[in-house]
Scaffold this active site. Structure first.
Site, short mmCIF file in Angstrom:
data_model
loop_
_atom_site.label_atom_id
_atom_site.label_comp_id
_atom_site.label_asym_id
_atom_site.label_seq_id
_atom_site.Cartn_x
_atom_site.Cartn_y
_atom_site.Cartn_z
N ASN A 1 0.86 -1.19 0.00
CA ASN A 1 0.00 0.00 0.00
C ASN A 1 0.89 1.24 0.00
OD1 ASN A 1 -1.54 2.22 0.73
ND2 ASN A 1 -2.55 1.23 2.46
N GLU B 1 -6.73 -1.18 4.87
CA GLU B 1 -6.79 -1.27 3.41
C GLU B 1 -6.14 -2.57 2.95
OE1 GLU B 1 -4.85 2.58 3.52
OE2 GLU B 1 -6.15 3.32 1.94
N ARG C 1 -2.41 -1.50 -3.74
CA ARG C 1 -3.29 -0.34 -3.78
C ARG C 1 -2.90 0.45 -5.02
NH1 ARG C 1 -2.63 5.12 -0.32
NH2 ARG C 1 -4.60 6.08 -0.92
N ARG D 1 -0.74 19.13 0.32
CA ARG D 1 -1.71 19.51 -0.71
C ARG D 1 -2.66 20.58 -0.17
NH1 ARG D 1 -3.41 13.42 -1.65
NH2 ARG D 1 -1.63 12.94 -0.33
N HIS E 1 -9.12 7.09 -1.62
CA HIS E 1 -9.19 6.37 -0.34
C HIS E 1 -10.40 5.45 -0.28
CE1 HIS E 1 -7.07 10.16 1.33
NE2 HIS E 1 -6.16 9.21 1.28
N1 LIG Z 1 0.46 9.08 16.97
C1 LIG Z 1 0.14 10.04 16.11
N2 LIG Z 1 -0.30 11.25 16.56
C2 LIG Z 1 -0.61 12.24 15.70
N3 LIG Z 1 -0.53 12.13 14.35
C3 LIG Z 1 -0.10 10.95 13.87
C4 LIG Z 1 0.24 9.84 14.70
N4 LIG Z 1 0.62 8.82 13.92
C5 LIG Z 1 0.52 9.26 12.63
N5 LIG Z 1 0.08 10.52 12.61
C6 LIG Z 1 -0.10 11.38 11.43
O1 LIG Z 1 -0.73 10.70 10.38
C7 LIG Z 1 -0.24 11.19 9.12
C8 LIG Z 1 0.09 9.99 8.22
O2 LIG Z 1 -1.08 9.29 7.98
P1 LIG Z 1 -1.14 7.99 7.06
O3 LIG Z 1 -2.58 7.65 6.94
O4 LIG Z 1 -0.23 6.96 7.62
O5 LIG Z 1 -0.46 8.58 5.75
P2 LIG Z 1 -0.65 8.33 4.21
O6 LIG Z 1 -1.64 9.35 3.80
O7 LIG Z 1 0.69 8.54 3.62
O8 LIG Z 1 -1.16 6.93 4.04
C9 LIG Z 1 0.98 12.05 9.43
O9 LIG Z 1 0.63 13.42 9.30
C10 LIG Z 1 1.26 11.73 10.88
O10 LIG Z 1 1.77 12.83 11.55
C1 LIG Z 2 -5.14 9.33 -2.32
C2 LIG Z 2 -4.32 9.76 -1.17
O1 LIG Z 2 -4.29 10.92 -0.84
O2 LIG Z 2 -3.64 8.80 -0.52
P1 LIG Z 2 -2.69 8.98 0.76
O3 LIG Z 2 -3.54 9.55 1.83
O4 LIG Z 2 -2.23 7.59 1.08
O5 LIG Z 2 -1.60 9.92 0.37
MG LIG Z 3 -2.90 6.26 3.29
#
Ligand SMILES: Nc1ncnc2c1ncn2[C@@H]1O[C@H](COP(=O)(O)OP(=O)(O)O)[C@@H](O)[C@H]1O
Ligand SMILES: CC(=O)OP(=O)(O)O
Ligand SMILES: [Mg+2]
Length: 400
Positions: free
Chosen positions: A7, A385, A91, A241, A180
């Site tokens: 993913n 996911e 993904r 973004r 998503h």
């Molecule tokens: N324990 C936490 N407390 C606050 N924010 C967190 C924590 N763990 C992850 N995050 C936040 O989540 C975000 C990443 O989310 P994620 O869903 O893993 O990313 P992506 O969109 O790349 O899949 C980052 O901004 C990170 O700071």
């Molecule tokens: C589509 C998308 O923004 O995915 P991610 O949150 O994993 O960056």
């Molecule tokens: Mg993500």
């Protein structure tokens, strides 16, 4: 049968290796902060212990190679040879209007994914790298694509059409697609399972808030609207973004800053959002720390971030004439309880009451965080996911 799921998110790569025969997860972990200082791989080892391996990960390709080396590593690995993997589920973020469900990744499908790359520049190229890396490692291995856009294909035209000349839709497919979807699908179904209610009878708002973030409105089991658009840049304020912005600002900025289309795309996708507003890190943990120190710009940035989420929840409650369940998920939605509190407070007009004490400090668990008398059941459901991708992969291979 062993299925590996990759993913690739914009700032992360998560992976899980499933033994589909026993239903067990054999290995799991994820790389975070790709391209940022302090990148690391967090994995669960054979004894269930969490291990953090720090490593410079400048971009996704290096991350995928690192994950693959760890899978067969003597200390942390769980397989001796990559050939033990029977199939890979990926993904894939943008599938356009072409895919309303998951598919086997053939040459033809991959060509379509490449075509959609310019609409998801932070994601599709990373997804394609993952697919190519696996093909190089295990030539001929069956690979399945599970599209972020697929779940949102049920949206009606009133939600997906933009007020632009119709010819642009006909010529280029300019419309809202939403992303998503695999996460929105998983957490909305899982929430109903936990609550013991019928999915097809509910009005659900799902808030997937991570580095990228989107809100979806799911009515009677179908997605009817979502905040991301033609690309994953629309809607919420995100890590890098901008989310919603006056389209009139775009040509203005291009002219003033002397930017071409690529320069503008870079600005709105990589230099905006939390990072752009605060003038620093895109990571919400860093933003939280700056807010705690009283940094005025960080406070303003977090206010913008939270306010956007609140507005979309209000809009989707209006679209569905109410809301039965609000689900929080994604890195921020699962962990950042203060954002959940700020967004859910002062929503009594729609019958939402959050249990502030229960919510406080709660991270990464399935839990109801509203009060018993709240008309809207507010929940946290950690997304999975990877599980959805593995089950879709198994289903497609079984029907092959
Ligand atoms: N324990 C936490 N407390 C606050 N924010 C967190 C924590 N763990 C992850 N995050 C936040 O989540 C975000 C990443 O989310 P994620 O869903 O893993 O990313 P992506 O969109 O790349 O899949 C980052 O901004 C990170 O700071
Ligand atoms: C589509 C998308 O923004 O995915 P991610 O949150 O994993 O960056
Ligand atoms: Mg993500």
């Amino acid at each position: 049968m062993k299925i590996l799921v990759l993913n690739c998110g914009s700032s992360s790569i998560k992976y899980k290796l499933f033994d589909m025969t026993s239903g067990n997860v054999m290995a799991q972990g994820g790389i975070e902060k790709i391209g940022l200082p302090g990148a690391f791989l967090k994995l669960t080892d054979k004894n269930g212990k969490k291990v953090i391996l720090e490593k410079d990960i400048p971009e996704h390709q290096a991350g995928i190679q690192f994950i693959l080396s760890v899978l067969t590593d003597d200390t942390y690995g769980c397989i001796k040879d990559y050939k033990e993997i029977d199939a890979v589920g990926h993904r894939v973020v943008h599938g356009g209007e072409k895919f309303a469900s998951s598919v086997l990744l053939t040459k033809e499908v991959l060509d379509k994914v490449v075509e959609c790359s310019e609409l998801a520049p932070l994601h599709n190229p990373a997804n394609l790298k993952g697919i190519a890396a696996m093909e190089a490692l295990i030539p001929g291995i069956p690979q399945v694509g599970v599209f972020d856009t697929a779940f949102h294909q049920t949206m009606p035209a009133k939600a997906y059409m933009y007020g632009l000349p119709y010819e642009l839709y006909q010529k280029y497919g300019i419309r809202r697609y939403g992303f998503h979807g695999t996460s929105h699908r998983y957490v909305s179904k899982r929430a109903c399972e936990i609550l013991g209610v019928k999915y097809e009878d509910q009005k659900i708002i799902t808030a997937h808030v991570g580095n990228g973030g989107s809100i979806a409105a799911i009515m009677n089991g179908k997605c009817i609207d979502t905040s991301m658009g033609l690309t994953p840049t629309e809607g919420l304020l995100m890590g890098t973004r901008c989310g919603d912005v006056d389209p009139g600002a775009i040509p203005f900025i291009m002219e003033k800053e002397g930017l071409d289309a690529a320069g503008l795309s870079d600005l709105i996708n990589k230099k905006s959002g939390v990072a752009g507003l605060v003038g620093g890190s895109s990571d919400m943990r860093d933003l939280e720390a700056a807010v705690e120190k009283g940094d005025e710009r960080a406070i303003m940035t977090l206010d913008v971030y939270n306010y956007r989420i609140k507005k979309y929840i209000g809009a989707y409650a209006a679209a569905m004439n109410g809301c039965d369940i609000l689900v929080w998920t994604g890195g921020v939605g699962e962990n950042q309880w203060e954002t959940r509190r700020v967004v859910c407070q002062d929503m009594e007009y729609m019958g939402m009451k959050i249990d502030v004490e229960k919510n406080k400090g709660m991270r990464g668990e399935e839990m109801v965080i509203s009060t018993p008398d709240s008309k809207v059941t507010v929940m946290v459901v950690p997304t999975d996911e990877e599980y959805m991708i593995a089950s879709d992969t198994l289903e497609i291979l079984s029907n092959k």
